[in-house]
Design an enzyme around this catalytic site. Sequence first.
Site, PDB file in Angstrom:
ATOM      1  N   CYS A  16      -2.732   1.970   6.662  1.00 28.11           N
ATOM      2  CA  CYS A  16      -2.844   1.471   8.059  1.00 28.11           C
ATOM      3  C   CYS A  16      -3.538   2.572   9.171  1.00 28.11           C
ATOM      4  CB  CYS A  16      -1.482   1.073   8.562  1.00 28.11           C
ATOM      5  SG  CYS A  16      -0.267   2.412   8.573  1.00 28.11           S
ATOM      6  N   ASN A  52       0.871  -1.195  -0.052  1.00 27.11           N
ATOM      7  CA  ASN A  52       0.077   0.062   0.136  1.00 27.11           C
ATOM      8  C   ASN A  52       1.018   1.427   0.080  1.00 27.11           C
ATOM      9  OD1 ASN A  52       0.732  -0.478   2.797  1.00 27.11           O
ATOM     10  ND2 ASN A  52      -1.181   0.728   3.464  1.00 27.11           N
ATOM     11  N   GLU A  65       5.359  -3.309  12.152  1.00 34.33           N
ATOM     12  CA  GLU A  65       4.410  -2.236  11.881  1.00 34.33           C
ATOM     13  C   GLU A  65       3.163  -2.876  11.333  1.00 34.33           C
ATOM     14  OE1 GLU A  65       6.929   0.703   9.930  1.00 34.33           O
ATOM     15  OE2 GLU A  65       6.715   1.536  11.916  1.00 34.33           O
TER      16      GLU A  65
HETATM   17  P1  NAP Z   1       0.742  -8.712   4.375  1.00 33.11           P
HETATM   18  O1  NAP Z   1      -0.097  -9.777   3.566  1.00 33.11           O
HETATM   19  O2  NAP Z   1       0.960  -9.055   5.802  1.00 33.11           O
HETATM   20  O3  NAP Z   1       2.091  -8.803   3.649  1.00 33.11           O
HETATM   21  C1  NAP Z   1       3.092  -8.003   4.112  1.00 33.11           C
HETATM   22  C2  NAP Z   1       4.423  -8.381   3.292  1.00 33.11           C
HETATM   23  O4  NAP Z   1       4.672  -9.644   3.973  1.00 33.11           O
HETATM   24  C3  NAP Z   1       4.543  -8.595   1.959  1.00 33.11           C
HETATM   25  O5  NAP Z   1       5.496  -8.454   1.224  1.00 33.11           O
HETATM   26  C4  NAP Z   1       4.109 -10.147   2.029  1.00 33.11           C
HETATM   27  O6  NAP Z   1       4.459 -10.913   0.966  1.00 33.11           O
HETATM   28  C5  NAP Z   1       4.985 -10.750   2.923  1.00 33.11           C
HETATM   29  N1  NAP Z   1       4.529 -11.997   3.494  1.00 33.11           N
HETATM   30  C6  NAP Z   1       3.349 -12.526   3.590  1.00 33.11           C
HETATM   31  N2  NAP Z   1       3.407 -13.851   4.199  1.00 33.11           N
HETATM   32  C7  NAP Z   1       4.720 -14.145   4.737  1.00 33.11           C
HETATM   33  C8  NAP Z   1       5.374 -14.714   5.541  1.00 33.11           C
HETATM   34  N3  NAP Z   1       4.828 -16.128   5.895  1.00 33.11           N
HETATM   35  N4  NAP Z   1       6.434 -14.573   5.986  1.00 33.11           N
HETATM   36  C9  NAP Z   1       7.153 -13.534   5.630  1.00 33.11           C
HETATM   37  N5  NAP Z   1       6.819 -12.304   4.819  1.00 33.11           N
HETATM   38  C10 NAP Z   1       5.382 -12.823   4.137  1.00 33.11           C
HETATM   39  O7  NAP Z   1       0.373  -7.456   4.215  1.00 33.11           O
HETATM   40  P2  NAP Z   1      -0.324  -6.419   3.051  1.00 33.11           P
HETATM   41  O8  NAP Z   1      -1.728  -6.882   2.637  1.00 33.11           O
HETATM   42  O9  NAP Z   1       0.807  -6.364   2.151  1.00 33.11           O
HETATM   43  O10 NAP Z   1      -0.494  -5.055   3.443  1.00 33.11           O
HETATM   44  C11 NAP Z   1      -1.547  -4.428   4.179  1.00 33.11           C
HETATM   45  C12 NAP Z   1      -1.218  -4.726   5.916  1.00 33.11           C
HETATM   46  O11 NAP Z   1      -0.322  -3.913   6.128  1.00 33.11           O
HETATM   47  C13 NAP Z   1      -2.415  -4.027   6.496  1.00 33.11           C
HETATM   48  O12 NAP Z   1      -2.852  -4.894   7.589  1.00 33.11           O
HETATM   49  C14 NAP Z   1      -1.833  -2.670   6.936  1.00 33.11           C
HETATM   50  O13 NAP Z   1      -2.619  -2.209   8.148  1.00 33.11           O
HETATM   51  C15 NAP Z   1      -0.667  -3.000   7.236  1.00 33.11           C
HETATM   52  N6  NAP Z   1       0.104  -1.659   7.335  1.00 33.11           N
HETATM   53  C16 NAP Z   1       0.797  -1.224   8.665  1.00 33.11           C
HETATM   54  C17 NAP Z   1       1.519   0.011   8.473  1.00 33.11           C
HETATM   55  C18 NAP Z   1       2.055   0.573   9.821  1.00 33.11           C
HETATM   56  O14 NAP Z   1       3.176   1.424   9.494  1.00 33.11           O
HETATM   57  N7  NAP Z   1       1.709   0.189  10.707  1.00 33.11           N
HETATM   58  C19 NAP Z   1       1.643   0.637   7.019  1.00 33.11           C
HETATM   59  C20 NAP Z   1       1.464   0.032   6.125  1.00 33.11           C
HETATM   60  C21 NAP Z   1       0.657  -1.162   5.995  1.00 33.11           C
HETATM   61  P3  NAP Z   1       3.318 -11.195  -0.279  1.00 33.11           P
HETATM   62  O15 NAP Z   1       3.093 -10.009  -0.844  1.00 33.11           O
HETATM   63  O16 NAP Z   1       4.114 -11.854  -1.462  1.00 33.11           O
HETATM   64  O17 NAP Z   1       2.278 -12.095   0.295  1.00 33.11           O
END
Ligand code: NAP
Length: 460
Positions: free
Chosen positions: A268, A136, A234
Amino acid sequence: MTPERTQSVINPATAESIGEVPLSQAADVDAAVRAARSAQPGWAATSPSQRADVLARWAGLLAEVREDLAATATAEMGKLLKESLGEVDRAVAEIRFMSGEALRADGQTFPSARPGTLVYTTRVPVGTVAAITPWNFPIVAPVRKIAPALAAGDAVVVKPAEQSPLSALRLADLLQKAGLPAGVVNVVCGRGAEVGEALVNHPGVDAISFTGSTGVGRRISRSAGERLIPVQLELGGKNAAYVDAGADVERAVAEIVSASIQATGQRCTAISRVIAHESVADEVSARIAAEYDALSVGPGTDPVDVGPLVSASARNKAADYVEGAIAAGAVVVTRRTETPTGPYLAPTVLDHVTPDMAVAREEVFGPVLSIIRVPDTDTAINVANDSDYGLAGSVFTKDLAAALAFAGEVDTGMVHVNHGTASQPHVPFGGVRASGLGPYSIGHVAQEFFTKLKVVYVAS
Ligand code: NAP
């Protein structure tokens, strides 16, 4: 490169492939970590001014390719072009701040209990950092990890989200142009469950900075806990904005709409719950609905207000929350805005939501805003805190006591008074409970994760 070792990057607005990237395997992760480990001591041995210069050049190069980089981000994950331009500007600001941080690593000196002994603390690099990022914020998320790591003298292996690897690869290319020695920053692309897992579990990784969903964060935390390496997590949010009796409703609504709809609600820190004092709830509901109804929806490259969601499954998940809320008694107060074919969802406001509904408890990550009505500030604080998440909260009020009560009692990492949830490029950023673990990012506090503290006793 064989076809099965590459992956297409799909533009959500057109469903067309906009590029192919290598689909890394565990062996590539191993090579990347080894490269980082062998480059890190040399990088740590450079002077802080040299590291600051590389970062400053990197910031300058990003600014030079601003339009191009923004277009790449919009093409791969769909956000509005103007939002992507803002993201590049934000990334430049964060890198510039971190360039100065190379020269600001600090410690303390202590009066010694033993005469003739000097006691002080100093900061040393944490080593090789695994940086795993979401789609995102395809530019800012990698920058927020790479820049403080480089300032501190660390090496990095970045694993960008599957949907948005092109921006991360471009950032790495610009780092090379900025004069970063080979091997200090490496990018591996591919699926989280494979390449991400391989990186997290690699014994050569000294620390993990992860931004993404709470579920994956928990998994990473368990793995890092087993090996006793530091994590910076995060995670997701379910951010509430309380509009108090007597608040400037017009101003509150403008802030809430902006903070809820940017990036199609896929932030987020997006406001997703409006807690309205019952004396102003009708006005809040009508004004937000009117603003939402005026939003146009379309591809991020068009002059519209709201872009697509990142994928059809993300769109369907958000739509399911709306359907579930209606079935549970919530009332839709927006009309169904025209949307093009593709992963689009009409911006939707749900009124008369109750705190037990899934739409009020779980991260929707779409253009959906829930209104919960409350009789007083104490109830508003209880409702805001009735969540697993603790990222950001806002209160809109003219009553200083209510503002201070909310700011003091809301259990979130960040609180905003008469202000949406926008953060600044030099101010600590983070969440508590299911929204985060470990040191916050952005600003000087980042050194707590990207360095180790060393205590030194010197006797003459
Ligand atoms: P996600 O599905 O958790 O994926 C985040 C990253 O982790 C991606 O690069 C993903 O790869 C990787 N990943 C997935 N499974 C993994 C595993 N088992 N081991 C290691 N890495 C793994 O999250 P998203 O859908 O990309 O992002 C949205 C989320 O991020 C929301 O919950 C949002 O609130 C949160 N967010 C938080 C912040 C903050 O600062 N607090 C900022 C931005 C976003 P793939 O893409 O290949 O699955």
